[in-house]
Design a protein around this motif. Structure first.
Motif, PDB file in Angstrom:
ATOM      1  N   LYS A  96       0.912  -1.194   0.086  1.00 54.44           N
ATOM      2  CA  LYS A  96       0.003  -0.044  -0.127  1.00 54.44           C
ATOM      3  C   LYS A  96       1.121   1.295  -0.046  1.00 54.44           C
ATOM      4  O   LYS A  96       0.466   2.293  -0.715  1.00 54.44           O
ATOM      5  N   ARG A 117       2.409   1.846  -7.257  1.00 55.57           N
ATOM      6  CA  ARG A 117       1.329   2.251  -7.436  1.00 55.57           C
ATOM      7  C   ARG A 117       1.113   3.657  -8.354  1.00 55.57           C
ATOM      8  O   ARG A 117       0.095   4.425  -8.412  1.00 55.57           O
ATOM      9  N   GLU A 163      -2.085   4.359 -10.419  1.00 53.83           N
ATOM     10  CA  GLU A 163      -3.289   5.226  -9.774  1.00 53.83           C
ATOM     11  C   GLU A 163      -2.817   6.502  -9.659  1.00 53.83           C
ATOM     12  O   GLU A 163      -3.690   7.433  -9.618  1.00 53.83           O
TER      13      GLU A 163
END
Length: 276
Positions: A186, A192, A195
């Motif tokens: 995370k 990521r 995103e």
């Protein structure tokens, strides 16, 4: 330089989150809003971070949010308890819950602050330092609100190399398992990056010349490269003579701005001014 305590500012709590606001010189309620989060290291409260990086000269409402488990929200036992939690399991006890809560409480806190102070601006910027940078990037990846620009300082962009660096400092090897690996996934903004790219906000990463290369520099450049490859404006700027911390520890109270914090502040203002 004006003493920080003498500056116009507003403090309060919104949706359970302590905050400090520095208003723009214009006082325009429709001016853009920039929301930031402080470091785990100095400066480690919203007021200390505001003193270190006030973003002076920016025609925007600068909102500094307190991170969970920091400042007014330290657990019973204060710094000693935070240290105990970190030594017990920094990933599960600190980085994971702080990241999750900071992201979850962002939209309710900002909505409450805007309502309380009558702010109507719809141009939004995000910024933060170290763990606060991870919070800013987490919000950027998750929020439904459009973000026009972001700046992160001494940024935590990948948890695994930071944990390894802290392990070298304290002489320990962190015992990764499935649960902690999920938290690290995370807080891995290289992985990521798609995103972040969907958010589309131009991102400047400010890294200190004296900061840890493996924990801070390498991941920051990797984030930049991943975003640039996706067509998003991203830039890494190395701030001369800057360590990880922006001010001397402990960093709970506002302190005179250091030269390297002032340099980072100017670079942040430059980035936001051109994009907000």
């Amino acid at each position: 330089m004006t003493n920080f305590a003498e500056r116009e500012q507003y403090v309060g709590t919104a949706a359970g989150v302590p905050y400090l606001i520095l208003p723009p010189a214009s006082g325009r309620t429709e001016a853009p809003i920039v929301v930031g989060w402080h470091l785990f290291d100095a400066p480690r409260t919203e007021s200390a971070f505001a003193a270190a990086m006030p973003l002076d000269g920016l025609d925007a409402w600068r909102i500094y949010l307190g991170l969970p488990l920091c400042g007014a929200r330290k657990p019973a036992g204060g710094d000693e308890e935070v240290m105990r939690l970190g030594m017990e399991d920094a990933v599960r006890n600190l980085y994971g819950p702080v990241q999750d809560q900071a992201v979850a409480e962002f939209e309710p806190a900002v909505a409450a602050i805007k309502a309380e102070h009558g702010l109507t601006g719809d141009r939004l910027g995000l910024f933060g330092g170290s763990a606060g940078a991870a919070a800013a990037l987490g919000v950027l990846a998750a929020t439904r609100l459009p973000v026009a620009a972001a700046v992160v300082v001494s940024p935590l962009t990948q948890l695994r190399p930071l944990v390894a660096a802290n392990g070298r400092l304290y002489g320990i090897v962190y015992p990764w398992d499935a649960g902690s690996e999920a938290i690290a996934d995370k807080i891995d903004f290289v992985a990521r990056a798609p995103e972040l790219a969907r958010a589309g906000a131009p991102l400047r990463l400010l890294v200190g010349e004296l900061d840890d290369a493996e924990a801070i520099h390498v991941p920051a450049f990797a984030v930049r490269d991943a975003l640039a490859g996706a067509g998003v404006e991203a830039e890494v700027t190395v701030v001369p003579n800057m360590p990880h911390m922006l001010v001397d520890p402990p960093g709970d109270e506002p302190a005179p701005q250091t030269d390297h914090a002032a340099a980072a502040d100017r670079l942040a203002v430059e980035w936001f001014a051109g994009r907000l």
